[in-house]
Write an enzyme that holds these catalytic residues in place. Structure first.
Site, PDB file in Angstrom:
ATOM      1  N   ARG A   1       0.825  -1.218   0.000  1.00 12.98           N
ATOM      2  CA  ARG A   1       0.000   0.000   0.000  1.00 12.98           C
ATOM      3  C   ARG A   1       0.853   1.259   0.000  1.00 12.98           C
ATOM      4  O   ARG A   1       0.479   2.274  -0.585  1.00 12.98           O
ATOM      5  CB  ARG A   1      -0.989  -0.007   1.163  1.00 12.98           C
ATOM      6  CG  ARG A   1      -0.356  -0.111   2.543  1.00 12.98           C
ATOM      7  CD  ARG A   1      -1.415   0.023   3.625  1.00 12.98           C
ATOM      8  NE  ARG A   1      -0.838  -0.067   4.961  1.00 12.98           N
ATOM      9  CZ  ARG A   1      -1.466   0.322   6.059  1.00 12.98           C
ATOM     10  NH1 ARG A   1      -2.673   0.843   5.982  1.00 12.98           N
ATOM     11  NH2 ARG A   1      -0.900   0.197   7.232  1.00 12.98           N
TER      12      ARG A   1
ATOM     13  N   SER B   1      -5.707   4.400   5.134  1.00 15.43           N
ATOM     14  CA  SER B   1      -5.414   2.969   5.056  1.00 15.43           C
ATOM     15  C   SER B   1      -4.953   2.567   3.660  1.00 15.43           C
ATOM     16  O   SER B   1      -3.986   1.841   3.499  1.00 15.43           O
ATOM     17  CB  SER B   1      -6.661   2.151   5.413  1.00 15.43           C
ATOM     18  OG  SER B   1      -7.194   2.578   6.647  1.00 15.43           O
TER      19      SER B   1
ATOM     20  N   GLU C   1     -19.451   4.007  -0.988  1.00 20.62           N
ATOM     21  CA  GLU C   1     -18.662   3.298  -1.996  1.00 20.62           C
ATOM     22  C   GLU C   1     -19.359   3.246  -3.355  1.00 20.62           C
ATOM     23  O   GLU C   1     -18.727   3.424  -4.405  1.00 20.62           O
ATOM     24  CB  GLU C   1     -18.361   1.866  -1.523  1.00 20.62           C
ATOM     25  CG  GLU C   1     -17.426   1.782  -0.318  1.00 20.62           C
ATOM     26  CD  GLU C   1     -18.122   1.958   1.021  1.00 20.62           C
ATOM     27  OE1 GLU C   1     -19.362   2.127   1.043  1.00 20.62           O
ATOM     28  OE2 GLU C   1     -17.447   1.909   2.062  1.00 20.62           O
TER      29      GLU C   1
ATOM     30  N   PHE D   1     -15.347  -4.188  -0.083  1.00 21.33           N
ATOM     31  CA  PHE D   1     -16.459  -3.238  -0.247  1.00 21.33           C
ATOM     32  C   PHE D   1     -16.567  -2.758  -1.693  1.00 21.33           C
ATOM     33  O   PHE D   1     -17.653  -2.569  -2.217  1.00 21.33           O
ATOM     34  CB  PHE D   1     -16.290  -2.058   0.708  1.00 21.33           C
ATOM     35  CG  PHE D   1     -16.105  -2.492   2.151  1.00 21.33           C
ATOM     36  CD1 PHE D   1     -16.904  -3.492   2.682  1.00 21.33           C
ATOM     37  CD2 PHE D   1     -15.125  -1.936   2.947  1.00 21.33           C
ATOM     38  CE1 PHE D   1     -16.720  -3.929   3.995  1.00 21.33           C
ATOM     39  CE2 PHE D   1     -14.940  -2.366   4.257  1.00 21.33           C
ATOM     40  CZ  PHE D   1     -15.739  -3.362   4.787  1.00 21.33           C
TER      41      PHE D   1
ATOM     42  N   ASP E   1      -9.097  -7.477  11.501  1.00 17.98           N
ATOM     43  CA  ASP E   1     -10.480  -7.006  11.375  1.00 17.98           C
ATOM     44  C   ASP E   1     -11.468  -8.142  11.134  1.00 17.98           C
ATOM     45  O   ASP E   1     -12.670  -7.966  11.287  1.00 17.98           O
ATOM     46  CB  ASP E   1     -10.584  -5.950  10.276  1.00 17.98           C
ATOM     47  CG  ASP E   1     -10.152  -4.574  10.781  1.00 17.98           C
ATOM     48  OD1 ASP E   1     -10.211  -4.363  12.019  1.00 17.98           O
ATOM     49  OD2 ASP E   1      -9.763  -3.725   9.970  1.00 17.98           O
TER      50      ASP E   1
END
Lengths: 311, 275
Positions: free
Chosen positions: A6, A33, A54, A79, A113
């Site tokens: 990332r 994130s 989204e 998502f 998570d």
């Protein structure tokens, strides 16, 4: 320690965003994130934080693409490919609008998570959309190349990233190509066709098997769609057995895609599939999760031995 | 609006209604109700307020019209054909195999179609994205998004409204074809939306209410919308589903029903046309 995928992504966006003024970036309140926030900081007038909407974000990106922008949409892969799917299907696929759909936190990488935040179906889902390229970054070099390729290729695409760091799988200066896979290690007894962080895990497995006298070929299939059928068939013919390895459900993902190629070509060699075996994940440290669900080097090694015994 | 202009637009609307009924009767499929309610809205945009034509279609500085309620495709196609985007004759291929005229608008197939819409709600964020890109680049154009009232049941409409307000999308002019009837029944029966104007106001919109079958009122509302520089505007256009055909007016069953011969003859008689 190598950089998180990332981080590499965020830096690439900033670097290439300077050269390409048409690049716009959208995020759904997770820019810290996904690291798209790095772009937002550098070019605030080309950054749209859409809040936790989204579906609207995906549609807005489509509208911007229609107007000549090169939009990168960012949120967690799970998502984006569920809440954003209708927009992806109608606008990116059916209408061909060249939005770059970036799936952050692919696979189990958002480990703690838990199952709601893991993305284990995204490749299968996006692969069914006509005209949408699907790619999975396996290391820093592939992630950086994918951002560049996305900007330079006026097509819709889904690019799966990871939260985590991956050891470099490719030598410096490696040349990547749209629609191709790449052999990262040659071998003769079996081929592991992997994607994402499973490529470096496959390399570890290959190393271990070498001590047992088993010669393993490893392929980074960083393009899942269109897939490199030629390379898959070649590996089947030359090594006679295939193991697929992905941080994704074994249904409909890389394993499915490789099997489709083999079946169509009549290149019927034994195949074993490493991946999530039609189950959801759970919370836990990333490495422990990978081990529990059979996504580590030991599991890949066993699959290789099994598939060789089936020859 | 000048009298001549209004007469011209009204005559176009009458002509379009006749063409609609003829087309849908011939093909025995398609959506009459919502096509009839949106007639004046689309006609005012294409033939009066929006700067859009086959000549400037590839020019980014033109206006854009996005029919979010894609099931009103027949009325969109009739407007586009009249504008010269494709021959009127082609209307009879609507919904047939190998036709450029899909059941719901398809931007890749049909000249002049701005966006592939039909999945309700989906077109609205796309319209906002177009408006925001134009605003970013300082392009002097407006994007018109036409929503249905059943469509605003969709959550994405409100997600988009939040974003339109946040990004001060004053170049997005939304028109709600508020005919009060959705597929299964009235809005009140199926999904009461409460005070729609107040809802959009609460989301940060400038709201204007008009008679959606009065082209001069629609046009005047658009003029007012253009004076609003800091917020998106929604024009709440009160319309009648099936407008112009007595037995279709306000009847949800005509949302997507085929028109049989007897109803066809009566409809054409009411419109003063030859069956």
């Amino acid at each position: 320690m190598s950089k998180q995928i990332r981080e590499v992504y965020g830096e690439a966006l900033v670097k290439l965003g300077a050269e390409h003024q048409d690049v716009v970036v959208l995020d759904a309140d997770v820019s810290g994130s996904t690291k798209s926030g790095m772009f937002g900081k550098a070019y605030p007038d080309r950054f749209y934080n859409c809040g936790i909407s989204e579906y609207a974000m995906m549609g807005m990106a489509a509208g911007m693409a229609k107007s000549g922008k090169i939009p990168f949409v960012n949120t967690f892969a799970v998502f984006e490919t569920t809440l954003g799917l209708l927009a992806a299907r109608t606008f990116m696929s059916y209408s061909g609008l060249p939005v770059k759909m970036m799936g952050a936190y692919g696979g189990l990488s958002d480990a703690y998570d838990g199952a709601t935040h893991h993305s284990l179906e995204d490749i299968a889902v996006m692969r069914t959309l006509p005209g949408v390229r699907v790619m999975v970054a396996s290391d820093a070099a592939t992630a950086e190349w994918m951002v560049k390729a996305a900007i330079e290729t006026p097509e819709p695409m889904y690019i799966r990233l990871s939260r985590d760091a991956a050891p470099d799988c490719h030598p410096a200066g490696a040349k990547f190509t749209l629609g191709k896979g790449m052999m990262v290690k040659d071998g003769t007894d079996v081929t592991i066709i992997a994607c994402g962080l499973m490529v470096s895990t496959a390399m570890d497995a290959a190393q271990e098997l070498q001590s047992k006298g088993i010669s393993v070929r490893v392929v980074d299939m960083y393009n899942i769609k269109p897939i490199d059928a030629e390379l898959i068939i070649k590996c089947a013919q030359e090594t006679g057995a295939i193991v697929t390895a992905e941080e994704h459900s074994v249904i409909g993902g890389l394993g499915g895609a490789v099997s489709e190629v083999l079946a169509k070509a009549g290149a019927l060699v034994p195949v074993e599939m490493i991946g999530m075996q039609d189950t959801h994940g759970e919370s836990g440290p990333y490495k422990e999760l990978l081990r529990k669900y059979g996504l580590d080097a030991a599991a890949i090694g066993k699959a290789c031995e099994k598939v060789i015994s089936r020859k | 609006m000048e009298k001549e202009k209004k007469e011209y637009l009204d005559s176009l609307c009458l002509e379009f209604r006749k063409t609609l009924i003829k087309t849908l009767h011939a093909i025995q499929t398609g959506h009459p109700g919502g096509s009839l309610s949106v007639c004046e809205i689309l006609t005012d945009l294409y033939f009066n307020d929006a700067n859009i034509s086959p000549e400037n279609i590839n020019d980014r500085s033109r206006d854009k019209i996005i029919l979010c309620k894609g099931h009103a495709a027949p009325m969109l196609y009739i407007n586009l054909a009249k504008k010269g985007f494709f021959p009127m004759e082609e209307l009879k291929t609507l919904r047939q195999i190998n036709s450029r005229l899909q059941g719901h608008p398809c931007t890749k197939e049909t000249p002049g179609v701005e966006a592939s819409t039909g999945p309700l709600g989906a077109g609205y964020p796309l319209a906002l994205g177009v408006a925001l890109a134009d605003m970013h680049d300082g392009i002097d154009a407006y994007t018109y998004a036409i929503l249905g009232d059943g469509e605003i049941n969709e959550g994405v409409v409100w997600e988009t409204a939040m974003n339109a307000s946040k990004f001060h999308a004053n170049r997005l002019i939304t028109i709600l074809d508020w005919n009060g009837v959705q597929l299964d029944g009235t809005n009140e029966e199926i999904m009461p939306m409460g005070d729609v104007a107040l809802k959009f106001k609460a989301f940060g919109y400038n709201t204007i209410e008009v008679d959606g079958h009065d082209v001069s009122a629609i046009s005047a509302a658009i003029e007012v919308a253009k004076t609003c520089k800091d917020r998106p505007t929604i024009i709440l256009a009160h319309t009648v589903k099936g407008k112009g055909i007595s037995f279709m007016e306000g009847d949800h069953s005509w949302h997507g029903k085929a028109i049989d011969d007897a109803h066809y003859e009566q409809a054409m008689k009411e419109l003063g046309g030859e069956a």
